[in-house]
Every structure is written in C-alpha cells, then in structure tokens.
Write a protein that holds these residues in place. Structure first.
Motif, PDB file in Angstrom:
ATOM      1  N   CYS A 268     120.957 -26.287 111.671  1.00 49.72           N
ATOM      2  CA  CYS A 268     121.792 -27.374 112.199  1.00 49.72           C
ATOM      3  C   CYS A 268     122.443 -28.169 111.068  1.00 49.72           C
ATOM      4  O   CYS A 268     123.605 -28.591 111.174  1.00 49.72           O
ATOM      5  N   ALA A 370     123.924 -24.297 117.342  1.00 49.03           N
ATOM      6  CA  ALA A 370     123.385 -25.327 116.445  1.00 49.03           C
ATOM      7  C   ALA A 370     124.305 -26.534 116.349  1.00 49.03           C
ATOM      8  O   ALA A 370     123.841 -27.674 116.296  1.00 49.03           O
ATOM      9  N   PRO A 374     122.193 -29.657 118.539  1.00 45.74           N
ATOM     10  CA  PRO A 374     121.201 -29.731 117.458  1.00 45.74           C
ATOM     11  C   PRO A 374     119.847 -30.260 117.933  1.00 45.74           C
ATOM     12  O   PRO A 374     118.826 -29.996 117.303  1.00 45.74           O
TER      13      PRO A 374
END
Length: 403
Positions: A268, A370, A374
């Motif tokens: 992320c 991602a 996140p």
C-alpha cells in the motif's frame, strides 16, 4: 527418509498458504521418491528445483500421460472424453505436434497484443472494485473480484460475449471439482464445447481480430488452417487455464497479503512493488497441488534413481519453489525479494503461454486493490477461510474481507 512403500503425493497442509510439511524432508532425504498414484500406478515424485527443471527440458521425458494424478472417483474413458468435444490438448503433446501448435499460439500472445489489452484490463479491475465497494463491508473477495476479473479478461481475449462469463465460471467449477458426478462432468464439458463451437462459427462469419478470429485466419507451417475441432480444444484450454488458475492465484495472493499484514502495508505504501509482489506470490503459492505429470520415454537416471521407460513422473512445482538451494529463506513471504527464476509457470517448451497475461492481470489487480482499499483486512482468522481442498486447482472458496 526410509520409504518402505510408495506413499501418495503429500496433500495435508499445516498452514493453508504453505506446501505440505513432507516436502521439506523429501527434498533433503529422498528428492526423487516412489509415489502411489490414485489409479493404482506407481511413479516418481520429484521435489528439488534443479531436478524439476531438468525433467521439464529432458529430451527423453514426454508430456503425454496415461495415468491419474488427482484423487477423484470419476474418470472418463478416452471415448467419453472425445465425445465431450474437448479434443486433444496440445499441453499433453510432444514435438513435433506440440511445436506445431505452440508456434502458432505464441504469435497470439505478442507484446503488442498484450499491451493493447492493458487499458481494458484496467477498466475491468476498476469496475469490479466499484462493485466490491458499492456492495459494502464485509464482502467476499472471490465472487466480487478474484473470479470476475480473469473471467472478463479471457472473454475480451477470445472475443466472447461478457454475458457468457458466468456460465463458463460455473462449468469450469464443475470440471475442476473432485466431487462431481460423471453425469455433471460430461454435461459441463459438452456444454462448454458446444458453446465454444458456436463461438468459432460466429467468428468465421464475423471476424473481430480477437484470439479466436486470429487463429481462424492464421496459416500454420503446414499450410493447413485449424479445424473447428482444433479451435474448440484451444478455446476450452484457454478458458480453463486462463480463468481458473489466474482467479485462484488472485484470491490466494490477496489472502496471503492480508494475512501477512506487514507485506500488505508495504504494498500500500509502495504500489510500485506490485511487480515484485506478483513474482513472490507466484513463487510462494501454488494452485497446482497434484504436480505436473510427465512420462519417461526411455530409461533415465535422476537424483540417483533409475527411472524406467513408461514410468509416471510427477513434478512438484510447489516443493521446487520452496527449495532453499534455489531461494534464500523460501518459507518467508517477502514482496521486496529480488525476483529469481521460479517454476510457477513451469519451464521449457511447455512453459505457460499465457504467463505474461497472468502477470499483467495480477499486477493491475493487486496495485489497484492496494490503492483503492488500503484499509482492507481479513474478516475472519486464516484458519477459518474455507480452502479448495476439494478441487483440482487449489485456492480459497471464500476470502471474507472488511474495510
């Protein structure tokens, strides 16, 4: 390891994300060992990376096989299989027949063709993320993301109507199940073949430049265009290989990233690591628990064992990809790991034709997941995730998530 009698391929996993523990001992003590097959045959199980890659390029080893590797009570006779319309898959052929199809198919997966697909794949991933988010938390990542993305991509590649993707998902699920009846299996195979034959007819009448149309228009080295039967066999192979394996690798990869929370958070923070993350997922995980089947064409020596002509050989790619002789600390899932050659897509002449397409799909899927979510997390502990131990292709039946 003293092995008094052949044992089946190791299947029991202490951790659903790791290979069976027996593989570590086999690699150390009996890297080429006798194995008991479900159909009563005895063969050889190969577990070290170097031995697996050696067999995959060995001129005296055939990709053909006449033995069963998966544990299922349902088997088809050669006549039943041919009657299903599936035809003969070129992944089970040797040169020169395999070379004939391989050369033709390689031209269908050029860099130019794959790059042209990228915008469409990105749109598919974005759309499925919209569906996932709009549905609200919690959700199941498998039907909302992991399955539809590769299903829609393979429809795009073949030139198949998107509305047909659900039906193909259902049929491949039956075909891959270890618990289906023969009637259900034949019905799924026949239905898929009939629909693929109709697609071939449609593309002959109305070419669209997609893969099936391109194969119809292609002229092989022998100058003889592919028949409808050959096109149906190739189309079915693309559907199963291009959908089932990628869908389960996306689901299994997401499960692994979310389980190893530090790795998810690293991705992320650094989405540019998606390429390395994909290679680590392909090394660390496997969706092929029943190994790659091969047959010895002549007597050969491997790992100090004498393998006779006609003997079945099973290549464990999941064991090879955890071989410490090839990978430092292979049991550690590390998306920052410098990529090194693995056998997640096999190796040699039969290396997966669609490997770059799968990589592109996974790279886009994980990087966008991602960026978009996140805060994504597993909604249940790993041990409560239902795994596909009842399927020929391994993965997770569900990946419950929340955000």
């Amino acid at each position: 390891m003293t092995q008094t009698e052949p044992k089946p391929v190791p299947m029991t996993r202490r951790c659903p994300l790791a290979p069976p523990d027996e593989y570590a001992q086999l690699r150390e003590e009996a890297p080429v060992s006798e194995v008991a097959l479900p159909d009563g045959n005895t063969g050889w199980l190969v577990t070290r990376f170097d031995d697996v890659t050696t067999v995959l390029v060995h001129p005296d080893v055939s990709a053909q096989r006449k033995f069963q590797t998966s544990v299922t009570s349902v088997t088809l006779s050669p006549e039943e299989y041919l009657a299903s319309g599936f035809g003969v898959s070129f992944i089970g052929m040797d040169p020169p027949e395999h070379t004939h199809y391989r050369k033709l198919m390689t031209g269908m997966f050029t860099v130019k063709r794959l790059r042209a697909l990228v915008p469409r794949i990105e749109k598919i991933v974005d759309d499925q993320l919209d569906v996932l988010v709009d549905g609200g938390s919690p959700a199941d990542l498998i039907p909302e993301f992991a399955q539809p993305v590769p299903s829609l991509v393979i429809c795009e590649l073949l030139g198949m109507p998107y509305e047909d993707s659900k039906l193909y998902q259902e049929r491949t699920h039956v075909i891959m199940s270890l618990e289906r009846t023969k009637e259900a299996l034949l019905d799924a195979m026949t239905g898929m073949s009939d629909d693929m034959r109709e697609l071939v007819r449609e593309k002959r009448a109305h070419p669209d430049g997609k893969l099936i149309s391109s194969l119809i228009e292609a002229v092989p080295d022998d100058g003889v265009p592919l028949t409808d039967d050959e096109l149906v066999a190739i189309g079915n192979l693309m559907m199963i290989a291009g959908y089932e394996t990628t869908a389960n690798m996306i689901g299994l990869g997401a499960l692994t990233l979310l389980h190893f929370r530090d790795q998810w958070e690293t991705l992320c923070r650094q989405p540019e690591l998606a390429e390395r993350a994909v290679e680590e997922i392909l090394r660390y995980l496997t969706v092929g628990p029943f190994c790659l089947p091969r047959t010895a064409k002549t007597d050969i020596e491997l790992g100090g064992r004498h393998i006779r002509a006609g003997d079945p050989i099973l290549l464990s790619t999941e064991s090879a990809n955890w071989d410490p002789a090839q990978f430092e600390r292979p049991e550690v899932f590390d998306i920052t790991r410098k990529p090194k050659r693995h056998v997640g897509f096999a190796y040699g002449a039969h290396q997966c034709l669609g490997q770059e397409l799968a990589r592109i799909e996974m790279r886009i899927a994980f990087s966008k997941l991602a960026r978009r979510l996140p805060q994504l997390r597993l909604a249940v502990p790993l041990e409560q995730v239902p795994m596909r131990t009842d399927m020929q292709i391994y993965g997770a039946h569900e990946v419950p998530v929340a955000w």
